[in-house]
Design an enzyme around this catalytic site. Sequence first.
Site, short mmCIF file in Angstrom:
data_model
loop_
_atom_site.label_atom_id
_atom_site.label_comp_id
_atom_site.label_asym_id
_atom_site.label_seq_id
_atom_site.Cartn_x
_atom_site.Cartn_y
_atom_site.Cartn_z
N HIS A 196 0.62 -1.41 0.03
CA HIS A 196 0.09 0.19 0.04
C HIS A 196 0.74 1.18 -0.16
CE1 HIS A 196 -4.17 -1.62 0.69
NE2 HIS A 196 -3.76 -2.47 1.31
N LYS A 254 -9.54 13.65 4.17
CA LYS A 254 -8.46 12.32 4.01
C LYS A 254 -7.56 12.62 5.39
CE LYS A 254 -7.14 13.63 -0.27
NZ LYS A 254 -7.32 12.10 -0.54
N LYS A 264 0.15 14.11 1.20
CA LYS A 264 -1.48 14.30 0.58
C LYS A 264 -1.54 15.72 0.60
CE LYS A 264 -3.65 10.38 2.66
NZ LYS A 264 -4.44 9.56 1.67
N THR A 282 -8.73 6.28 -2.42
CA THR A 282 -10.13 5.64 -2.97
C THR A 282 -11.28 6.84 -2.51
OG1 THR A 282 -10.14 4.83 -0.42
CG2 THR A 282 -9.82 3.37 -2.42
C1 LIG Z 1 -12.35 6.60 1.68
C2 LIG Z 1 -11.79 7.18 3.17
C3 LIG Z 1 -10.61 7.43 3.28
C4 LIG Z 1 -9.39 7.34 2.47
O1 LIG Z 1 -9.35 8.52 1.69
P1 LIG Z 1 -8.24 8.83 0.77
O2 LIG Z 1 -8.62 10.28 0.06
O3 LIG Z 1 -8.11 7.91 -0.22
O4 LIG Z 1 -6.95 8.89 1.37
C5 LIG Z 1 -10.20 7.76 4.79
N1 LIG Z 1 -10.95 8.10 5.67
C6 LIG Z 1 -12.29 7.69 5.59
C7 LIG Z 1 -13.27 7.77 6.56
C8 LIG Z 1 -12.74 7.25 4.31
O5 LIG Z 1 -13.96 6.85 4.23
#
Ligand SMILES: *Cc1c(COP(=O)(O)O)cnc(C)c1O
Length: 766
Positions: free
Chosen positions: A329, A516, A522, A624
């Site tokens: 990952h 996120k 990020k 995601t």
């Molecule tokens: C989908 C999700 C993430 C992942 O978000 P990314 O933008 O891909 O880092 C993290 N936390 C929660 C609560 C999510 O639903």
Amino acid sequence: MQYENTIRNILKNEYRKTVQNADVTALYNAVAKAALYRVQNDWDQCRLKQSKKRRACYLSAEFLIGRLIYSNLLHLGLLDETAEYLAGAGRDIREFEQIEDAALGNGGLGRLAACFLDAAAQQGKPLTGYGIRYKYGLFRQAIENGAQQEFPDDWQRFGDPFAVRRPELRYQIPFKDGVIYAVAYDLPVIPYGNAGCINTLRLFEAESDHPFDFALFNAGKYAAAVRGGENAARLHYCLYPNDAHKAGRLLRLRQEYFFTSAAIQDMLRAFEQHIGADLVKFCDYFAVQLNDTHPVLAILELIYRLTQRGMDFETAAHIAKKTFRYTNHTVLPEALEQWDAGLFKSALPHLYKIADRLNKQMVQSLFDMGIDKDRINRMQILRDGRVHMANLAVYMSEKVNGVARLHTEILKERVLADWNATDPHRIVNCTNGVTQRRWLRLCNPGLSALITEKIGDGWITDFRKFEALAPYAADSDFQNRFIACRQQNKQALCDWLRRQYGIELSADAAICVQAKRLHEYKRQLLGALGALYLYFGVKDGSITLPCPVTTLFAAKAAPGYIAAKEIIRLIHHVANIIEQDAQVSRQLRVVFVPNYNVSAAEKLIPAADLSEQLSTAGFEASGTGNMKFMLNGTPTLGTYDGANIEIVQAAGEENNYIFGMRADEVQAASGHYEPKKIYQTDERIKRAVDPLQQEFSELFAELLQQDRYFVLADLNGYVQKKLQALEDYANHPAAYAEKCIQNMAAAGRFSADRTILEYCADIWQI
Ligand SMILES: *Cc1c(COP(=O)(O)O)cnc(C)c1O
């Protein structure tokens, strides 16, 4: 009727309450239990059917499942019925929003596990999840004086009514300093609408053999009398609130061993119970997916258990190799898990011996292949006094996968290049996905109804159906109704923010969302500096915003991650600077939404006009969150990174807003990048960065001296693209809606259903 009667009976018999006067916890438990009774038989039957067949197991230290009550009711076709029934009794199904999320995960990695379980059940594929039933989930975040405060997340205080304790599934975990027991709790994974199969998420809790010492108690040593139980319980006490590196030490290792040993013992029990005694066939019945390196000890444990049963080491290692698969990952070297060999050896001596033997076997076979010494050395499991979990995982796995195309390429070329050179077929790509049931049908009922009206409801279970939306992209009636749905969701978000946090927001502004985990790569810092850049531009008239703009941030920082916490403080500081300027704050706002979790995401994502995915190219494995926004028809403002690339390829570059350096440019620039020059030569950048100088001196210094994540290099490109997106949104609403709809129409590829079918075909052979 039967269902409603059950709810009433549970309330009466177990709580002495009625639907009218039950508190929300009682009502929640009664509704959930009544729903659970509905699936009990089917669940048992699915389990029985699967017990004789090949299946996959998903081992993960995290399952970020969120709130289960609404999704389970939806999948059982009981959501509307329950809402009506409760309303008839003067209750509101939204009361269940008080029920805490089961946040048994940090972020993307744990949420992926939850989406995969959902998708496999939907596709009728046998997939069992194995993990830890943490007593405390990811911390609750509160903000005090602009800074993150952490509080324990006691999610079980409302009960855990969907979980079924399985006292007969109790395994001894042989720690050197004494045995601890792992007891299984099963959660049903329920598919939508009578399709697929009901799978199981099996989470283990730690128990002591001697929770209470009577002799010590009699001697008046009360604390010592209960210490055994406390020592055991500490194992499942809390989730490590660390989503990448800097993980804790011994307790973490013990947690990993605790649940992987229990999982392996459970599989062996099932095999011997339902298949037979010929353990050479184990790998014909079990494909075990390791979600990152956290469960990699399972490899050693399987070999240990097989040899304990009389199998010779070589055969056991061979069986293990055919059983395991590993998902990587991250490309961050510091996030590749390693253990101090001394610590490992003293905590798990029986596994250390196996690791050592595997390492010798591996070195020999690589040597026999004619591979040079330096390369063999880099590939070693045991090297420089450390145990390298990723090397162990790759060596012992049939397949290794990355989570997006770019990520897999980087794995092959850089992170796992040595491995790829010895076996070019082992590393494969399997781009992540999200479940459209939670991330569209459940969280965005208005838009779901509109979609269903046009193309039928097949999209809920068949990701290929999303394409049928493409013809509606240019349809002005559909566009207008899409815009109306979005507006409703924005209003609902504003109402929720007022209720929950007293935050006042206007639904008439363009809403941009960056939500996120907080990480330097990020680049929430880019988002914050972008806001300052816009602020100064609006203030001196050099920038005119086409409409009021609100940028929402939502992010938890790992408690020990100082820079991440500083960035949270900075976001609040920026919000304050703008807020205090009455002139600008009519046009521009920055708001931090506290305590980001799955339920908050379900509010934020359907309301977003723009999805901000700002990671430094080459650093975000997949993402995601980006897919959830796309599914809800939100264009991406982002870099060419992770799955953003595939999103844009599927939905069209013209329907998204891509900016910034590419991964190869970032790679090439490392070593001779001079952020200070950018700062010194660009007045607009200088004035956006200068407010950090006093109160955020470390962030300031990092930006000017190193800027490891190329924030300054991408700042202009980011702001210009954001302005272009806002211009399109405000002045060409029909064209913007068309882009939104084109994104939805292309989102089928990013359904977890597609991902799971790929795992089944290419990785699990199921
Ligand atoms: C989908 C999700 C993430 C992942 O978000 P990314 O933008 O891909 O880092 C993290 N936390 C929660 C609560 C999510 O639903």
